[in-house]
Design an enzyme around this catalytic site. Structure first.
Site, PDB file in Angstrom:
ATOM      1  N   CYS A 171     -43.988 -12.404 -57.403  1.00 18.76           N
ATOM      2  CA  CYS A 171     -43.693 -12.925 -56.064  1.00 18.76           C
ATOM      3  C   CYS A 171     -44.382 -14.264 -55.814  1.00 18.76           C
ATOM      4  O   CYS A 171     -43.842 -15.113 -55.113  1.00 18.76           O
ATOM      5  CB  CYS A 171     -44.091 -11.909 -55.004  1.00 18.76           C
ATOM      6  SG  CYS A 171     -43.088 -10.396 -55.072  1.00 18.76           S
ATOM      7  N   CYS A 225     -48.293 -10.711 -55.853  1.00 15.85           N
ATOM      8  CA  CYS A 225     -48.352 -10.387 -57.281  1.00 15.85           C
ATOM      9  C   CYS A 225     -47.879 -11.607 -58.072  1.00 15.85           C
ATOM     10  O   CYS A 225     -47.408 -12.598 -57.496  1.00 15.85           O
ATOM     11  CB  CYS A 225     -47.468  -9.176 -57.582  1.00 15.85           C
ATOM     12  SG  CYS A 225     -45.701  -9.522 -57.417  1.00 15.85           S
ATOM     13  N   TYR A 276     -52.873 -17.578 -45.468  1.00 18.14           N
ATOM     14  CA  TYR A 276     -52.767 -17.027 -46.823  1.00 18.14           C
ATOM     15  C   TYR A 276     -52.166 -15.634 -46.802  1.00 18.14           C
ATOM     16  O   TYR A 276     -52.308 -14.908 -45.819  1.00 18.14           O
ATOM     17  CB  TYR A 276     -54.155 -16.911 -47.470  1.00 18.14           C
ATOM     18  CG  TYR A 276     -54.846 -18.221 -47.717  1.00 18.14           C
ATOM     19  CD1 TYR A 276     -54.605 -18.948 -48.875  1.00 18.14           C
ATOM     20  CD2 TYR A 276     -55.757 -18.729 -46.796  1.00 18.14           C
ATOM     21  CE1 TYR A 276     -55.256 -20.151 -49.113  1.00 18.14           C
ATOM     22  CE2 TYR A 276     -56.412 -19.932 -47.023  1.00 18.14           C
ATOM     23  CZ  TYR A 276     -56.154 -20.637 -48.178  1.00 18.14           C
ATOM     24  OH  TYR A 276     -56.805 -21.820 -48.409  1.00 18.14           O
ATOM     25  N   GLU A 330     -68.505 -15.465 -50.908  1.00 18.20           N
ATOM     26  CA  GLU A 330     -67.695 -16.690 -50.952  1.00 18.20           C
ATOM     27  C   GLU A 330     -68.258 -17.678 -51.970  1.00 18.20           C
ATOM     28  O   GLU A 330     -68.381 -18.878 -51.712  1.00 18.20           O
ATOM     29  CB  GLU A 330     -67.592 -17.325 -49.562  1.00 18.20           C
ATOM     30  CG  GLU A 330     -66.984 -16.425 -48.504  1.00 18.20           C
ATOM     31  CD  GLU A 330     -65.511 -16.061 -48.755  1.00 18.20           C
ATOM     32  OE1 GLU A 330     -64.865 -16.652 -49.660  1.00 18.20           O
ATOM     33  OE2 GLU A 330     -64.997 -15.176 -48.042  1.00 18.20           O
TER      34      GLU A 330
END
Length: 190
Positions: free
Chosen positions: A186, A183, A179, A95
């Site tokens: 989209c 792509c 979330y 992260e």
């Protein structure tokens, strides 16, 4: 020529920076864990770090979406990595986008001491903009691996993390409720 002593010293150190980047649900943490477990099998001394603020799955472990995990040390600031990871052969950082902008310099210092540094993080935020220290990490890395998720709308390669909830903060912890990977087409068809 290759006989230059500076060139030889650089490669004698054995240090390097590797970056694993991509969207949410693309397998970044899974790949980080895989590389770290291989280092353990090779009997290398490893240390893993994550931001203290990331408590989604576990307070201390780095955990993938597939529930694979490896023990880690949560830290508040990237400079703490130098204190705890300086004697390791391999340092993993998960992260990375949530760390401060000093993280690239920390990685350089470790690599210059001969440490193999493996960093995983989102390369873009939910707006499709470069995220935190990731662009600088990608610039200094010997190796960058960009992994892709599967677009939930069309099944194509997803490189964006589309935020499903209304929140304009760049830093927002969340999972599938917040979330989804998309792509390029989209993502922009919102």
């Amino acid at each position: 020529m290759l006989n230059d002593d500076r060139f030889k010293r650089r490669f004698d150190l054995g240090g390097s920076v590797e970056v694993i980047c991509g969207s949410m649900f693309s397998g970044k943490t899974e790949e980080l864990i895989r590389r770290l477990k291989r280092a353990q099998i090779a009997k290398q001394q490893i240390e893993i770090f994550k931001p203290k603020t990331d408590t989604r799955y576990d307070e201390t472990a780095v955990v993938s979406h597939d529930a694979n995990f490896i023990h880690s040390t949560p830290v508040d600031h990237s400079s703490a990595i130098l204190l705890y990871g300086g004697n390791s052969q391999v340092v993993g950082i998960d992260e990375a986008q949530f760390f401060d902008l000093e993280l690239p310099e920390v990685c350089i210092k470790l690599a210059n001491k001969g440490v193999r540094v493996i960093v995983a993080g989102l390369d873009m935020d939910f707006e499709g903009k470069p995220f935190g220290p990731m662009p600088a990490l990608m610039a200094i890395a010997e190796d960058v691996t960009k992994v892709h998720a599967v677009c939930v709308k069309c099944g194509g390669p997803a490189l964006y993390s589309y935020r499903l909830v209304q929140n304009n903060k760049q830093f927002m912890l969340g999972e599938k409720e917040s979330y989804e990977p998309r792509c390029r087409f989209c993502y922009h068809q919102q």
